[in-house]
Design an enzyme around this catalytic site. Structure first.
Site, PDB file in Angstrom:
ATOM      1  N   ASN A   9       0.835  -1.207   0.000  1.00  0.00           N
ATOM      2  CA  ASN A   9       0.000   0.000   0.000  1.00  0.00           C
ATOM      3  C   ASN A   9       0.869   1.255   0.000  1.00  0.00           C
ATOM      4  O   ASN A   9       1.413   1.638   1.033  1.00  0.00           O
ATOM      5  CB  ASN A   9      -0.920  -0.021   1.232  1.00  0.00           C
ATOM      6  CG  ASN A   9      -1.813   1.195   1.301  1.00  0.00           C
ATOM      7  OD1 ASN A   9      -2.023   1.898   0.314  1.00  0.00           O
ATOM      8  ND2 ASN A   9      -2.339   1.467   2.487  1.00  0.00           N
ATOM      9  N   LYS A  11      -0.093   4.256  -0.274  1.00  0.00           N
ATOM     10  CA  LYS A  11      -0.799   5.426   0.267  1.00  0.00           C
ATOM     11  C   LYS A  11      -0.639   6.595  -0.723  1.00  0.00           C
ATOM     12  O   LYS A  11      -0.636   6.379  -1.927  1.00  0.00           O
ATOM     13  CB  LYS A  11      -0.310   5.747   1.678  1.00  0.00           C
ATOM     14  CG  LYS A  11      -0.413   4.521   2.600  1.00  0.00           C
ATOM     15  CD  LYS A  11      -0.218   4.835   4.046  1.00  0.00           C
ATOM     16  CE  LYS A  11      -0.348   3.566   4.876  1.00  0.00           C
ATOM     17  NZ  LYS A  11      -0.325   3.840   6.323  1.00  0.00           N
ATOM     18  N   HIS A  93      -9.769   0.953   5.017  1.00  0.00           N
ATOM     19  CA  HIS A  93      -8.493   1.206   5.695  1.00  0.00           C
ATOM     20  C   HIS A  93      -8.730   2.161   6.862  1.00  0.00           C
ATOM     21  O   HIS A  93      -9.607   3.033   6.807  1.00  0.00           O
ATOM     22  CB  HIS A  93      -7.492   1.802   4.706  1.00  0.00           C
ATOM     23  CG  HIS A  93      -6.089   1.837   5.236  1.00  0.00           C
ATOM     24  ND1 HIS A  93      -5.649   2.817   6.100  1.00  0.00           N
ATOM     25  CD2 HIS A  93      -5.037   1.007   5.031  1.00  0.00           C
ATOM     26  CE1 HIS A  93      -4.381   2.586   6.404  1.00  0.00           C
ATOM     27  NE2 HIS A  93      -3.992   1.493   5.775  1.00  0.00           N
ATOM     28  N   GLU A  95      -7.294   4.694   7.833  1.00  0.00           N
ATOM     29  CA  GLU A  95      -7.203   6.114   7.475  1.00  0.00           C
ATOM     30  C   GLU A  95      -8.495   6.595   6.813  1.00  0.00           C
ATOM     31  O   GLU A  95      -8.919   7.739   7.024  1.00  0.00           O
ATOM     32  CB  GLU A  95      -5.993   6.339   6.570  1.00  0.00           C
ATOM     33  CG  GLU A  95      -4.683   6.133   7.303  1.00  0.00           C
ATOM     34  CD  GLU A  95      -3.503   5.804   6.399  1.00  0.00           C
ATOM     35  OE1 GLU A  95      -2.411   5.584   6.933  1.00  0.00           O
ATOM     36  OE2 GLU A  95      -3.677   5.775   5.159  1.00  0.00           O
ATOM     37  N   GLU A 161      -5.355  -4.679  10.967  1.00  0.00           N
ATOM     38  CA  GLU A 161      -4.375  -3.611  11.169  1.00  0.00           C
ATOM     39  C   GLU A 161      -4.634  -2.920  12.499  1.00  0.00           C
ATOM     40  O   GLU A 161      -5.522  -2.082  12.601  1.00  0.00           O
ATOM     41  CB  GLU A 161      -4.424  -2.602  10.012  1.00  0.00           C
ATOM     42  CG  GLU A 161      -5.834  -2.194   9.563  1.00  0.00           C
ATOM     43  CD  GLU A 161      -5.836  -0.963   8.681  1.00  0.00           C
ATOM     44  OE1 GLU A 161      -4.791  -0.603   8.138  1.00  0.00           O
ATOM     45  OE2 GLU A 161      -6.908  -0.342   8.564  1.00  0.00           O
ATOM     46  N   GLY A 167       2.456   3.014  10.969  1.00  0.00           N
ATOM     47  CA  GLY A 167       3.302   4.172  10.780  1.00  0.00           C
ATOM     48  C   GLY A 167       3.916   4.711  12.048  1.00  0.00           C
ATOM     49  O   GLY A 167       4.462   5.814  12.058  1.00  0.00           O
ATOM     50  N   SER A 206       3.499  -1.582  10.376  1.00  0.00           N
ATOM     51  CA  SER A 206       4.962  -1.520  10.514  1.00  0.00           C
ATOM     52  C   SER A 206       5.637  -2.852  10.182  1.00  0.00           C
ATOM     53  O   SER A 206       6.538  -3.307  10.887  1.00  0.00           O
ATOM     54  CB  SER A 206       5.347  -1.058  11.925  1.00  0.00           C
ATOM     55  OG  SER A 206       4.841   0.243  12.184  1.00  0.00           O
TER      56      SER A 206
END
Length: 244
Positions: A9, A11, A93, A95, A161, A167, A206
């Site tokens: 991904n 992003k 996701h 985000e 996740e 991150g 990560s």
């Protein structure tokens, strides 16, 4: 169990020309492995990326509209992604859930739309730090999973996740990943029966070349949704090699 999937991904990173250069570098550096690779890039660069990817490396969208078509300015439909050869689409996701307010119902609608056009949705679920600290991470994630799979068929990938590990440099242990993957497998069995054993459950948060093997060695983890480490070809090659 199914073979591992590395969903890369990007992003909101790289330009189409940078994507072409990345694909060319990957083509010269990648040796055959046992894992499937799929690059999840911004939709604008998928055609340029596809032209240079090594044979057997798939690609897909980072999101997909819940709508078939129409007056939805700025959205990308499942039909558009499929027409440029995409195989996958990420939905839900963390985000998207946090920054765009996407609910489980919206995520399920996106997943259904993806499947209607021959895309395999990668449905993301996972808890924040506060939920984990309260010890409610399993029930929270399973509730999110069930809501996000309403009316969704078996051609689906699940990505667990833990939001606190995305991150941040913090990584759930292999045991943490397996705890949730096993619980997710159980929930999938309740919904899909024996077919649940063939579905892939990814870990995202990560992931790097030095930890991916231990995570994917767990019986219910079938690959990874990779963020930062997907941007450098050397890291992708390292992860691919670690899973041989």
């Amino acid at each position: 169990m199914p073979n591992n999937l590395l969903a890369l991904n990007w992003k909101m990173n790289k330009t189409p020309s940078e994507a072409q250069a990345w694909a060319a570098e990957l083509s010269s550096a990648l040796s055959p492995g046992e894992a499937e690779l799929a690059v999840m890039a911004p939709a604008i660069m998928l055609p340029a990326l596809a032209a240079g990817l090594p044979a057997g490396v798939a690609y897909g969208g980072q999101d997909v509209s819940q709508h078939e078509s129409g007056a939805y300015t700025g959205e990308i439909s499942a039909a558009m992604l499929r027409d440029v050869g995409a195989k996958y689409a990420i939905v839900g996701h963390s985000e998207r859930r946090e920054y765009h307010g996407e609910t489980d119902a919206v995520v399920a609608a996106k997943a259904r739309q993806a499947q209607a056009h021959g895309l395999t949705p990668i449905v993301c679920v996972g808890e924040g730090l506060e939920v984990r600290e309260r010890g409610e991470h399993v029930q929270y994630t399973l509730a999110q999973l069930r809501g996000s799979l309403e009316g969704v068929g078996t051609d689906v990938v699940i990505a667990y996740e833990p939001v606190w590990a995305i991150g941040t440099g913090k990584t759930a242990t292999a045991e943490d990943a397996e705890e949730l993957a096993e619980a997710i497998r159980g929930a999938l069995t309740e919904q899909y029966g024996e077919a649940a054993g063939t579905l892939r459950i990814l870990y995202g948060g990560s992931v790097k070349p030095d930890n991916i093997a231990s995570i994917c060695a767990k019986p219910n983890v079938n690959g990874a949704l990779v963020g930062g480490a997907s941007l450098k070809v050397a890291d992708v090659v390292g992860m691919n090699d670690a899973l041989k």
